[in-house]
Design an enzyme around this catalytic site. Structure first.
Site, PDB file in Angstrom:
ATOM      1  N   THR A   1       0.826  -1.206   0.000  1.00 61.35           N
ATOM      2  CA  THR A   1       0.000   0.000   0.000  1.00 61.35           C
ATOM      3  C   THR A   1       0.860   1.256   0.000  1.00 61.35           C
ATOM      4  O   THR A   1       0.541   2.247  -0.680  1.00 61.35           O
ATOM      5  CB  THR A   1      -0.942   0.003   1.221  1.00 61.35           C
ATOM      6  OG1 THR A   1      -1.845  -1.095   1.117  1.00 61.35           O
ATOM      7  CG2 THR A   1      -1.736   1.291   1.301  1.00 61.35           C
TER       8      THR A   1
ATOM      9  N   SER B   1      46.558 -13.378  -4.293  1.00 67.19           N
ATOM     10  CA  SER B   1      46.960 -13.433  -2.894  1.00 67.19           C
ATOM     11  C   SER B   1      47.748 -12.185  -2.517  1.00 67.19           C
ATOM     12  O   SER B   1      48.479 -11.623  -3.337  1.00 67.19           O
ATOM     13  CB  SER B   1      47.822 -14.670  -2.641  1.00 67.19           C
ATOM     14  OG  SER B   1      48.343 -14.665  -1.326  1.00 67.19           O
TER      15      SER B   1
ATOM     16  N   LYS C   1      50.319 -16.021  -7.418  1.00 65.89           N
ATOM     17  CA  LYS C   1      49.135 -16.869  -7.315  1.00 65.89           C
ATOM     18  C   LYS C   1      47.963 -16.203  -8.040  1.00 65.89           C
ATOM     19  O   LYS C   1      47.694 -15.017  -7.859  1.00 65.89           O
ATOM     20  CB  LYS C   1      48.779 -17.104  -5.846  1.00 65.89           C
ATOM     21  CG  LYS C   1      47.733 -18.190  -5.633  1.00 65.89           C
ATOM     22  CD  LYS C   1      47.580 -18.484  -4.131  1.00 65.89           C
ATOM     23  CE  LYS C   1      46.732 -19.715  -3.882  1.00 65.89           C
ATOM     24  NZ  LYS C   1      45.336 -19.517  -4.265  1.00 65.89           N
TER      25      LYS C   1
END
Length: 464
Positions: free
Chosen positions: A99, A316, A322
Site C-alpha cells: 500500500t 593473494s 598466485k
C-alpha cells in the site's frame, strides 16, 4: 527546509514543501527503515505505467475528464523518464502488502498533475491521489500486476545473456572437439571423452535452463488488474474491467491477459514461486559448471590443470604469482544468493492468508534481485572467463594415457575380471595399462593400439 502540512486518517504531518510525495509515503518512510534500499526502478516505472493506463481507461469510460486524464498521463510519463527518483522514499520491504508503494506513486503523480493544472504541491483540489490517480484500482491488483510486468522486463536481459552463454559454450565445444581427456565420476578416473563433449554438455544444460525460465515467465503475462481489493472488482466500472488489460498491454508493449479467476490471482503467489524455482535451478546449474571449471583448471602444477582460465587479478596478498579462479567463484556466490532468495519467496508465498498475501514486497525485493544478480553473473562469466578458456591438450592426453580407467575398453575382449586385475596391477606397479597388457602378452601391439585408441574409445562411448 520549509514544510507544508498534510493530513490523512491517522493525523497530520509536516512534509517538505517541495516534495512530490505526501503524508502517506512519509509515514511509510518513518515506519519501514528495513533494508535501506528503495523500490526497484523498473517496478516503479511499471507502476507508473499502470496509473497511465488506468487514467486512459477511466477517461474512455467517461469517469475522468480529459484535463485530469491528460495531467495524470503526463505526470506518469515523467516518472517513467526518471524525473522524480528522489521522491520515491519507501523502503523496498514494507508492511501493508505494498500500500505504501502504491500511495507513494499516487501522491507523486497527483502532486505533479496538480502542478501541471496550475495547482500547488500538497493541495489535491484538482487531482486527488486516491479519487483520481487510484481510480478503479487497489493496491491488491496494481502491485502484483506491476510485479509481473517487472519480471517480464528483467527476465529478457537474463535470457539473452543465457543464450549468449550457450552460444559461447558451443563455440568452445567446437574448439575442443579433438582434445582427448579423461572423464571422471565421483572425482575418480572413469573413461575417456573429449573436452569438447564437456563443454557441449554445459551448453545443453544452459539451453534447458533458459527454456525453463522462458516457460515459467509465460505465467507473468496473466495479471489480476481489475480485481481491485479482493477479486470482485468493486469500484471499477464494467468498461474498465473489460478494457484495462488491453490498454495496459498496448502501453507496456507485451500482451497481458486478465486472469480468469481474479480471486485466485489476487490471493495466490504460486506463479512467483515457480519462476523463482526456475531461477534457482539455473543458479544451481551455473554453480555446478563453475565448480567443474575450478577443478579442471586447478594447479597449475599440483592440480588437474586440463584447462586454463583467463588470469583476471592477483590471487593473494602474501603468495607471489598466485592467480585464483575469481570469476567462477563470484558466479557461485551469486548462485548461493539466488538459492537463499528462493527460500524466502517460498515462505512468503506460503504465509498468505485468505483473500490476500501481505508479503508481496519481500517476494519482489528478492525476486528482482535474483534476476538482476544472475544476469550480471552470467555476463561476467562469459566475458571474463568462458571466452578466454584454453586447453592443455598434451597434458590431457598424458593423463588419459596414464589412467587405469581405460581398462574399461579391455572388458569386451578380456572380460571384466581380468581387466580389473590389470587395472589393479597397473596402479600397484605404477605402470600404464598398455604396459601391463604387453608384458603379459594378452594382446598383440597392433590390436591393443586399436582398442586403446582414444578416439575409438570415445566413439564406443557415443554408440553405447
Amino acid at each position: 527546509m520549509k514544510k507544508r502540512i498534510e493530513s490523512d486518517s491517522i493525523g497530520s504531518l509536516e512534509v517538505p514543501e517541495k516534495a512530490y510525495y505526501g503524508v502517506q509515503a512519509l509515514r511509510a518512510k518513518q515506519n519501514f527503515a528495513i533494508t535501506g534500499n528503495m523500490m526497484n526502478s523498473e517496478f516503479l516505472n511499471n507502476l507508473a505505467l499502470i496509473k497511465k493506463a488506468a487514467a486512459i481507461t477511466n477517461y474512455k469510460a467517461g469517469l475522468l475528464d480529459y484535463d485530469k486524464a491528460k495531467a495524470i498521463c503526463s505526470a506518469a510519463e515523467e516518472v517513467i523518464k526518471g524525473y522524480f527518483k528522489d521522491d520515491f522514499i519507501v523502503d523496498a520491504v514494507q508492511g501493508g502488502a505494498g500500500t505504501s508503494a502504491n500511495m507513494n506513486m499516487n501522491e507523486v503523480i497527483a502532486n505533479r498533475a496538480n502542478e501541471l493544472l496550475g495547482g500547488k504541491l500538497g493541495y489535491y483540489d484538482k487531482i486527488h491521489p486516491n479519487d483520481h490517480v487510484n481510480m478503479a484500482q487497489s493496491t491488491n491488483d496494481v502491485i502484483p500486476t506491476a510485479g509481473k510486468m517487472t519480471v517480464i522486463r528483467l527476465m529478457q536481459p537474463l535470457t539473452d545473456e543465457l543464450r549468449r552463454l550457450e552460444s559461447t559454450l558451443y563455440e568452445k565445444a567446437l574448439q575442443f572437439r579433438y582434445v582427448i581427456k579423461m572423464g571422471r565420476t565421483q572425482l575418480q578416473d572413469a573413461v575417456p571423452m573429449t573436452l569438447g563433449e564437456s563443454f557441449g554438455g554445459y551448453a545443453s544444460m544452459i539451453d534447458r535452463c533458459c527454456s525453463r525460465l522462458e516457460n515459467s515467465c509465460l505465467e507473468m503475462h496473466t495479471i489480476n488488474i481489475g480485481a481491485t481489493a479482493i477479486g470482485s472488482g468493486i469500484n471499477a466500472s464494467d468498461y474498465y474491467e473489460r478494457n484495462i488489460a488491453k490498454i495496459l498491454s498496448k502501453e507496456f508493449g507485451h500482451h497481458l491477459t486478465k486472469a480468469a479467476d481474479l480471486f485466485d490471482a489476487t490471493e495466490n503467489l504460486d506463479s512467483f514461486v515457480e519462476i523463482s524455482g526456475a531461477l534457482k535451478a539455473c543458479a544451481v546449474s551455473l554453480s555446478k559448471m563453475c565448480n567443474d571449471l575450478r577443478l579442471l583448471s586447478s594447479g597449475p602444477r599440483c592440480g588437474l590443470h586440463e584447462i586454463n582460465l583467463p588470469a583476471k587479478q592477483n590471487g593473494s596478498s602474501i603468495m607471489p604469482g598466485k592467480v585464483n579462479p575469481v570469476i567462477p567463484e563470484v558466479v557461485t556466490q551469486a548462485a548461493f544468493l539466488v538459492i537463499g532468495h528462493d527460500t524466502t519467496i517460498a515462505m512468503a508465498a506460503e504465509a498468505g492468508q485468505l483473500e490476500l498475501n501481505a508479503f508481496e514486497p519481500v517476494v519482489f525485493y528478492q525476486l528482482f534481485e535474483s534476476i538482476t544478480v544472475l544476469t550480471h553473473a552470467v555476463t561476467t562469466l562469459i566475458d571474463n572467463c568462458i571466452k578466454g578458456i584454453t586447453a592443455n591438450s598434451d597434458h590431457c592426453e598424458e593423463l588419459e594415457e596414464g589412467s587405469v580407467g581405460i581398462a574399461t575398453a579391455l572388458s569386451p575382449i578380456l572380460g571384466y575380471q581380468k581387466s580389473a586385475s590389470i587395472a589393479k596391477q597397473a596402479l600397484h606397479e605404477e605402470k600404464t595399462i598398455r604396459e601391463i597388457v604387453l608384458e603379459q602378452k594378452l594382446m598383440d601391439p597392433e590390436k591393443l593400439d586399436v582398442v586403446l585408441d582414444p578416439m575409438s574409445m570415445v566413439g564406443m562411448i557415443r554408440s553405447a
